[in-house]
Enzyme design. Structure first.
Site, mmCIF file in Angstrom:
data_model
loop_
_atom_site.group_PDB
_atom_site.id
_atom_site.type_symbol
_atom_site.label_atom_id
_atom_site.label_comp_id
_atom_site.label_asym_id
_atom_site.label_seq_id
_atom_site.Cartn_x
_atom_site.Cartn_y
_atom_site.Cartn_z
ATOM 1 N N GLY A 245 -15.366 28.257 3.941
ATOM 2 C CA GLY A 245 -15.568 27.331 2.821
ATOM 3 C C GLY A 245 -17.041 27.056 2.571
ATOM 4 N N GLU B 4 -25.677 25.718 10.760
ATOM 5 C CA GLU B 4 -24.580 26.218 11.598
ATOM 6 C C GLU B 4 -25.005 26.121 13.062
ATOM 7 O OE1 GLU B 4 -21.275 27.330 11.230
ATOM 8 O OE2 GLU B 4 -21.521 27.320 13.407
ATOM 9 N N CYS C 260 -12.709 31.792 11.076
ATOM 10 C CA CYS C 260 -11.994 32.980 10.606
ATOM 11 C C CYS C 260 -12.629 34.262 11.129
ATOM 12 C CB CYS C 260 -11.957 32.983 9.081
ATOM 13 S SG CYS C 260 -11.166 34.454 8.427
ATOM 14 N N CYS D 18 -8.939 34.483 12.392
ATOM 15 C CA CYS D 18 -8.213 35.544 11.660
ATOM 16 C C CYS D 18 -8.651 36.956 12.023
ATOM 17 C CB CYS D 18 -8.408 35.383 10.156
ATOM 18 S SG CYS D 18 -8.531 33.705 9.576
ATOM 19 N N LYS E 21 -8.308 37.995 15.874
ATOM 20 C CA LYS E 21 -6.852 37.920 16.151
ATOM 21 C C LYS E 21 -6.125 39.113 15.547
ATOM 22 C CE LYS E 21 -4.447 36.578 13.112
ATOM 23 N NZ LYS E 21 -4.178 35.222 12.681
ATOM 24 N N ALA F 291 -25.846 19.830 12.845
ATOM 25 C CA ALA F 291 -26.300 18.878 11.825
ATOM 26 C C ALA F 291 -25.482 17.599 11.886
ATOM 27 C CB ALA F 291 -26.150 19.516 10.446
ATOM 28 N N GLY G 86 4.474 26.031 19.636
ATOM 29 C CA GLY G 86 5.407 26.886 18.903
ATOM 30 C C GLY G 86 4.982 27.057 17.455
ATOM 31 N N TYR H 23 1.700 28.610 14.623
ATOM 32 C CA TYR H 23 1.097 29.892 14.231
ATOM 33 C C TYR H 23 0.480 30.621 15.434
ATOM 34 C CZ TYR H 23 0.806 29.118 9.092
ATOM 35 O OH TYR H 23 1.058 28.951 7.761
ATOM 36 N N ILE H 24 -0.434 29.928 16.107
ATOM 37 C CA ILE H 24 -1.233 30.599 17.134
ATOM 38 C C ILE H 24 -0.353 31.008 18.312
ATOM 39 C CG2 ILE H 24 -3.170 30.279 18.756
ATOM 40 C CD1 ILE H 24 -4.575 28.665 16.562
ATOM 41 N N GLU I 84 1.606 34.109 17.297
ATOM 42 C CA GLU I 84 0.762 35.294 17.143
ATOM 43 C C GLU I 84 0.303 35.824 18.508
ATOM 44 O OE1 GLU I 84 -2.263 34.034 14.353
ATOM 45 O OE2 GLU I 84 -0.925 34.392 12.647
ATOM 46 N N ARG J 187 7.489 24.662 13.055
ATOM 47 C CA ARG J 187 7.932 23.470 12.313
ATOM 48 C C ARG J 187 7.366 23.502 10.892
ATOM 49 N NH1 ARG J 187 5.961 18.152 12.260
ATOM 50 N NH2 ARG J 187 4.551 18.605 13.977
ATOM 51 N N ASP K 63 -10.709 23.209 6.657
ATOM 52 C CA ASP K 63 -9.873 22.597 7.699
ATOM 53 C C ASP K 63 -10.286 21.168 8.046
ATOM 54 O OD1 ASP K 63 -8.743 25.092 7.713
ATOM 55 O OD2 ASP K 63 -9.111 25.520 9.834
ATOM 56 N N HIS L 169 12.106 52.627 -2.839
ATOM 57 C CA HIS L 169 13.092 53.053 -1.858
ATOM 58 C C HIS L 169 12.577 54.214 -1.018
ATOM 59 C CE1 HIS L 169 17.119 53.379 -0.241
ATOM 60 N NE2 HIS L 169 17.029 54.681 -0.384
ATOM 61 N N GLU M 252 12.230 46.243 -0.945
ATOM 62 C CA GLU M 252 13.140 46.402 -2.094
ATOM 63 C C GLU M 252 14.302 45.413 -2.034
ATOM 64 O OE1 GLU M 252 15.537 50.028 -2.433
ATOM 65 O OE2 GLU M 252 15.227 50.415 -0.304
HETATM 66 P P1 NDP Z 1 0.284 24.492 14.607
HETATM 67 O O1 NDP Z 1 0.179 23.152 14.013
HETATM 68 O O2 NDP Z 1 0.746 25.624 13.774
HETATM 69 O O3 NDP Z 1 1.223 24.434 15.884
HETATM 70 C C1 NDP Z 1 0.978 23.538 16.930
HETATM 71 C C2 NDP Z 1 2.133 23.622 17.891
HETATM 72 O O4 NDP Z 1 1.836 22.880 19.050
HETATM 73 C C3 NDP Z 1 3.423 23.064 17.316
HETATM 74 O O5 NDP Z 1 4.481 23.892 17.719
HETATM 75 C C4 NDP Z 1 3.514 21.690 17.945
HETATM 76 O O6 NDP Z 1 4.816 21.255 18.129
HETATM 77 C C5 NDP Z 1 2.871 21.928 19.291
HETATM 78 N N1 NDP Z 1 2.247 20.753 19.862
HETATM 79 C C6 NDP Z 1 1.367 19.911 19.284
HETATM 80 N N2 NDP Z 1 0.981 18.952 20.134
HETATM 81 C C7 NDP Z 1 1.624 19.183 21.296
HETATM 82 C C8 NDP Z 1 1.665 18.541 22.551
HETATM 83 N N3 NDP Z 1 0.931 17.453 22.785
HETATM 84 N N4 NDP Z 1 2.460 19.058 23.507
HETATM 85 C C9 NDP Z 1 3.206 20.148 23.278
HETATM 86 N N5 NDP Z 1 3.211 20.808 22.110
HETATM 87 C C10 NDP Z 1 2.436 20.330 21.120
HETATM 88 O O7 NDP Z 1 -1.147 24.756 15.228
HETATM 89 P P2 NDP Z 1 -1.886 26.084 15.677
HETATM 90 O O8 NDP Z 1 -2.887 25.607 16.665
HETATM 91 O O9 NDP Z 1 -0.938 27.152 16.027
HETATM 92 O O10 NDP Z 1 -2.639 26.494 14.346
HETATM 93 C C11 NDP Z 1 -3.409 25.514 13.644
HETATM 94 C C12 NDP Z 1 -3.410 25.787 12.175
HETATM 95 O O11 NDP Z 1 -4.302 26.860 11.896
HETATM 96 C C13 NDP Z 1 -2.069 26.254 11.604
HETATM 97 O O12 NDP Z 1 -1.226 25.180 11.310
HETATM 98 C C14 NDP Z 1 -2.507 27.028 10.392
HETATM 99 O O13 NDP Z 1 -2.728 26.126 9.333
HETATM 100 C C15 NDP Z 1 -3.817 27.644 10.842
HETATM 101 N N6 NDP Z 1 -3.602 29.037 11.303
HETATM 102 C C16 NDP Z 1 -3.232 29.961 10.379
HETATM 103 C C17 NDP Z 1 -3.004 31.256 10.767
HETATM 104 C C18 NDP Z 1 -2.577 32.253 9.733
HETATM 105 O O14 NDP Z 1 -2.749 31.992 8.542
HETATM 106 N N7 NDP Z 1 -1.986 33.384 10.126
HETATM 107 C C19 NDP Z 1 -3.160 31.708 12.148
HETATM 108 C C20 NDP Z 1 -3.544 30.638 13.038
HETATM 109 C C21 NDP Z 1 -3.752 29.360 12.618
HETATM 110 P P3 NDP Z 1 5.621 20.477 16.981
HETATM 111 O O15 NDP Z 1 6.025 21.515 15.998
HETATM 112 O O16 NDP Z 1 6.754 19.858 17.689
HETATM 113 O O17 NDP Z 1 4.662 19.491 16.409
#
Ligand code: NDP
Length: 456
Positions: A16, A35, A43, A48, A51, A115, A175, A177-178, A181, A204, A302, A435, A440
């Site tokens: 950004g 920076e 990223c 990104c 990864k 900064a 559980g 994105y990260i 992945e 979620r 972010d 196809h 498709e």
């Molecule tokens: P996310 O918000 O996607 O996931 C965080 C996970 O950690 C959730 O499953 C959450 O559970 C769990 N969690 C949070 N706090 C605790 C805790 N105290 N104890 C146990 N579990 C916990 O975050 P990520 O770090 O994976 O990624 C951050 C953001 O970065 C993403 O939301 C996305 O916006 C961006 N991103 C995008 C990518 C892409 O475009 N491919 C790749 C990586 C990141 P619960 O669901 O129950 O809250």
């Protein structure tokens, strides 16, 4: 009339911040960007890009296994983690240099250092003060580690991307994105992987059918799922770690990764000096033009915790520069932004989930198909693709599209254009398929299920 050192001072040279700097400079503004780490931000440096390179590396493992069904005989395949890290690092450094060149050519001054906002129109870097007519905060976010006994033993994606050796056994907590992945990356590169997630389904906020499907797919790929599970404590042993789960189970691993969300980087930025208060998550509240509570201070990406995706941050930065320096007020439309999780298989979507669509529109028509991809016929791999469309029951307009499949990210981009253009189910039906492909299926879906209530 006030004179300032800069027309724009940007804090943070990530996606950004860099876009905003370059566009503002192109409009004739005198721009500086500070920076503290490396040009390119999350990223390019530790998100990104690295990864995705590691995801590519991990896919060869699966391809080698699958190749047997296609007549290949591969002997003695092995992977050298350190060699991957070396080539990945070289590519990241090349991109970092490209960012530096782009800023230099654009006439943007790069200031290395952390900064802070020192006062209205004043930023301080390494004890040197600069004045600026406008300040843009684009400091991104940073991994958050849960507060559990032994938390200091966990690593985050930052450390994993720089690790020298592959772990044989890894527990990933989270559980989102990260977590999804990196589970695929570690698995494909030969590790035994446990995903420990407090929820009963992954990802979620995603469509419930998608959440169920991706959980099943990861489990079918031998990822050890521990859902509805908490980590009570982590302990170091002579040759690894013990992860104590709330259920009483103890996992013995070589690495524990926290993938438990990211927190906006607003700590000790000096925002209070210009009357900007962060929200409960530490994010900077902004209006639709990315303006903070202080008139001449803006924030994008972010750090504002709107939609934490690179293309969104870039768009917000560009729209900010157009608005403030290009005399063309422009906002970022956060609706119908496509996104993808680069798990294996990938999850991609645009628009509403079935649950959101039901809540917003009352009744919707849901079309979905679960099938075995053609490649699996010979590879023998136990995998299933999910393709799903949600249409407004009254006018047929497509409200959401979801796919879990290899290359789902590549497929959803085109579907997102259709959604943005207001395509209806009839438009999808009138389109011929490519196809044979998984994509498709989006134009051959029949048999609607009328849905009014969210699935549980
Ligand atoms: P996310 O918000 O996607 O996931 C965080 C996970 O950690 C959730 O499953 C959450 O559970 C769990 N969690 C949070 N706090 C605790 C805790 N105290 N104890 C146990 N579990 C916990 O975050 P990520 O770090 O994976 O990624 C951050 C953001 O970065 C993403 O939301 C996305 O916006 C961006 N991103 C995008 C990518 C892409 O475009 N491919 C790749 C990586 C990141 P619960 O669901 O129950 O809250």
């Amino acid at each position: 009339m006030n004179t300032y050192d800069f027309g724009l001072f940007v804090i943070g040279a990530g996606s950004g911040g860099v876009r905003a700097s370059r566009i503002a400079a192109a409009y004739g503004a005198k721009v500086a960007v500070a920076e503290e780490y490396r040009l390119g931000g999350t990223c390019v440096i530790r998100g990104c890009v690295p990864k995705k390179l590691m995801m590519y590396a991990s896919q060869f493992g699966m391809a080698l296994e699958d190749s047997k069904g296609f007549g290949w005989r591969v002997s003695e395949a092995s992977h050298k983690w350190e060699s991957l890290i070396r080539t990945k690092d070289a590519e990241v450094t090349r991109l970092e240099q490209v960012y530096g060149q782009l800023l230099g050519k654009g006439g943007v001054e790069v200031i290395k250092g952390r900064a802070t906002i020192a006062g209205p129109h004043e930023v301080r870097v390494n004890d040197v003060s600069f004045t600026a007519k406008h300040i843009l905060v684009a400091t991104g976010a940073t991994p958050e580690i849960p507060e559990i006994p032994g938390a200091e033993l966990m690593v985050t994606s930052n450390e994993v991307l720089a690790m020298e050796r592959a772990p044989e056994r890894v527990a990933i907590v989270g559980g989102g994105y990260i977590a999804c992945e990196f589970a695929g990356i570690f698995k494909g590169l030969g590790s035994k992987v446990w995903m420990v997630h407090r929820g009963s389904r992954l990802l979620r906020g995603f469509d419930e059918q998608v959440r169920e499907h991706i959980g099943d797919e990861l489990a079918a790929n031998d990822i050890q799922m521990r859902l509805a599970s908490t980590v009570a404590a982590i302990e170091r042993t002579r040759d690894g770690y013990l992860v104590y789960l709330g259920s009483g189970e103890i996992l013995e691993v070589d690495l524990v990764m926290a993938a438990t969300g990211r927190r906006p980087n607003t700590g000790s930025l000096g925002l209070e000096r210009v009357g900007v208060q962060v929200d409960a998550r530490g994010a900077i509240p902004v209006d639709s033009y990315s303006r903070t509570a202080c008139d001449h201070v803006y924030a994008v990406g972010d750090v504002t915790n709107r939609l934490n995706l690179t293309p969104v941050a870039i768009h917000e930065g560009h729209a900010f520069a157009d608005t403030v320096f290009g005399n063309t007020p422009r906002q970022t439309d956060h609706r119908d932004v496509p996104f993808a999780v680069f798990s294996q298989p990938q999850v991609a979507a645009v628009g509403l989930t079935e649950e959101e669509a039901c809540a917003k529109h009352g009744g919707v028509n849901v079309y979905s198909s679960v099938f075995r991809p053609m490649r699996a016929a010979l590879s023998g791999r136990n995998e299933r693709v999910l393709v799903k469309l949600i249409a407004d029951a009254e006018n047929g307009r497509i409200l959401g599209a979801h796919i879990v499949a290899p290359d789902a990210a590549e497929i959803i981009q085109g579907i997102a254009i259709a959604l943005k253009a207001g395509a209806t189910k009839a438009d999808f039906d009138a389109t011929l398929g490519v196809h044979p492909s998984a994509a498709e299926e989006f134009v051959t879906l029949r048999n609607a299920r009328y849905s009014t209530s969210p699935r549980s």
